[in-house]
Scaffold this active site. Structure first.
Site, PDB file in Angstrom:
ATOM      1  N   ARG A 116      43.617   0.423  26.491  1.00 38.40           N
ATOM      2  CA  ARG A 116      44.158   0.853  27.688  1.00 38.40           C
ATOM      3  C   ARG A 116      43.574   1.671  28.179  1.00 38.40           C
ATOM      4  NH1 ARG A 116      46.910  -3.020  27.306  1.00 38.40           N
ATOM      5  NH2 ARG A 116      48.644  -4.097  26.825  1.00 38.40           N
ATOM      6  N   SER A 166      55.807   0.002  32.383  1.00 32.17           N
ATOM      7  CA  SER A 166      55.477   0.670  31.034  1.00 32.17           C
ATOM      8  C   SER A 166      54.733   1.730  31.305  1.00 32.17           C
ATOM      9  CB  SER A 166      54.729  -0.060  29.947  1.00 32.17           C
ATOM     10  OG  SER A 166      55.695  -2.000  30.285  1.00 32.17           O
ATOM     11  N   GLU A 199      50.611   5.797  29.492  1.00 27.07           N
ATOM     12  CA  GLU A 199      49.706   5.143  29.868  1.00 27.07           C
ATOM     13  C   GLU A 199      49.654   5.180  32.002  1.00 27.07           C
ATOM     14  OE1 GLU A 199      49.943  -0.280  31.049  1.00 27.07           O
ATOM     15  OE2 GLU A 199      50.914   0.938  29.267  1.00 27.07           O
TER      16      GLU A 199
END
Length: 344
Positions: free
Chosen positions: A170, A244, A340
């Protein structure tokens, strides 16, 4: 110079409908770009040079904790095309303002494999390499060949190869040393005409069995992933969220083995001989957050990893909840989990 209406008529612009948390904030200035010409023109405008900037795609990976006191640039670049192919591969060029799932559907229709596991991930193409989006054992870096961009300072075009992007989990060069230095305009994907399918991660195989699917294809796997995501994740149009919220943390093998003695059911996925990835959702759930509501926000009832806006939540409320969750996971497991989501 851009036409006056591009920015001067859009001061104190509401961003509630431009972020999937639906946080009610405003931008001091707001504009949109439809073409490379628009972008170059904007970069030369005095108002651009004098302002902080935020390039906005689908607003699906961002949490505004306050009004933005600069210029928000909405990316509306459009276009999908096959630029070349051979017996085994097909290169698809995607404009950065396209909705990511539209690219999935384009490739599914043409039986081009490599990104079917990334079905229904919200957001636009331009955000995909910044975040190195991933799901169910596949990441964008596995299929990305080039990123085309414009240098914000000079207005010159620059091509980044896969290696240039410095992809991580990520993560990419665009989130770090080159943050806000380039405007991504196009992404080139190298897709497979004879794909190898990835169905061992998560519940894909189980879902395929439940759906009665015995023949694997780009479409059947995409359908299974869509089914999983719809069953687990709330629709942002109905319940504000950014998917998320936290990354899955990676810990040392030795730390994992110690934790395994105390928590026998702790899941882990081998990253290397010395590292293990632990699902953040499991850690958060074990700390009692799943389905817990705090004021106008909370962790979703079906997926603890997803923080939601039940209505009227401020970005600060959501951020404070995230920090409480982070602290509780550290206290219980000694594991640091990090967002994230891009926090503004």
């Amino acid at each position: 110079m851009l036409k006056k209406e591009y920015f001067s008529t859009q001061k104190h612009f509401p961003l509630t409908d431009f972020n999937t948390f639906h946080v009610p904030v405003t931008a001091a200035l707001f504009t949109s770009v439809q073409s490379i010409t628009d972008i170059i023109g904007l970069f030369k405008a005095d108002v651009f040079v004098e302002s902080k900037i935020l390039i906005l795609g689908g607003g699906s990976n961002i949490l505004f904790t306050k009004d933005f006191d600069g210029i928000v640039i909405k990316n509306n670049l459009q276009g999908i095309s096959i630029i070349r192919e051979d017996d085994n591969h097909c290169w698809v060029k995607c404009a950065s303002g396209e909705i990511w799932h539209s690219i999935i559907m384009y490739c599914v229709e043409r039986n081009l494999g490599g990104i079917e596991n990334l079905s229904l991930i919200p957001g636009t193409v331009g955000a995909a390499p910044i975040q190195n989006i991933g799901a169910y054992g596949v990441e964008l870096k596995d299929v990305l060949e080039e990123v085309e961009s414009i240098d914000i300072e000079t207005g010159e075009t620059k091509i980044f190869t896969n290696a240039d992007c410095k992809f991580g989990y990520r993560d990419s060069i665009f989130k770090n040393e080159l943050k806000n230095k380039y405007f991504i305009t196009n992404v080139l994907l190298k897709l497979n005409k004879h794909p190898e399918f990835h169905i061992s991660y998560g519940a894909i195989q189980q879902t395929l069995d439940k759906m009665g699917i015995t023949e694997l294809s780009v479409k059947t796997i995409s359908d299974a992933v869509i089914h999983i995501r719809k069953s687990k994740l709330p629709d942002p149009a109905v319940l504000g969220n950014a998917g998320s919220f936290f990354k899955n943390p990676t810990i040392s093998k030795s730390q994992y083995e110690i934790l395994k003695k105390a928590f026998s059911d702790i899941p882990g996925y081998k990253v290397s001989d010395s590292e293990v990835k632990v699902p953040a959702g499991w850690l958060i759930e074990q700390c009692g957050w799943k389905g817990k509501r705090v004021g106008n926000t909370g962790a979703h009832k079906d997926q603890a990893l997803v923080l939601v806006n039940y209505g009227n939540a401020t970005g600060k409320e959501i951020y404070n909840l995230a920090m409480e969750i982070k602290e509780s996971v550290m206290k219980k497991f000694g594991i640091e989990i990090n967002p994230e989501v891009n926090i503004i």
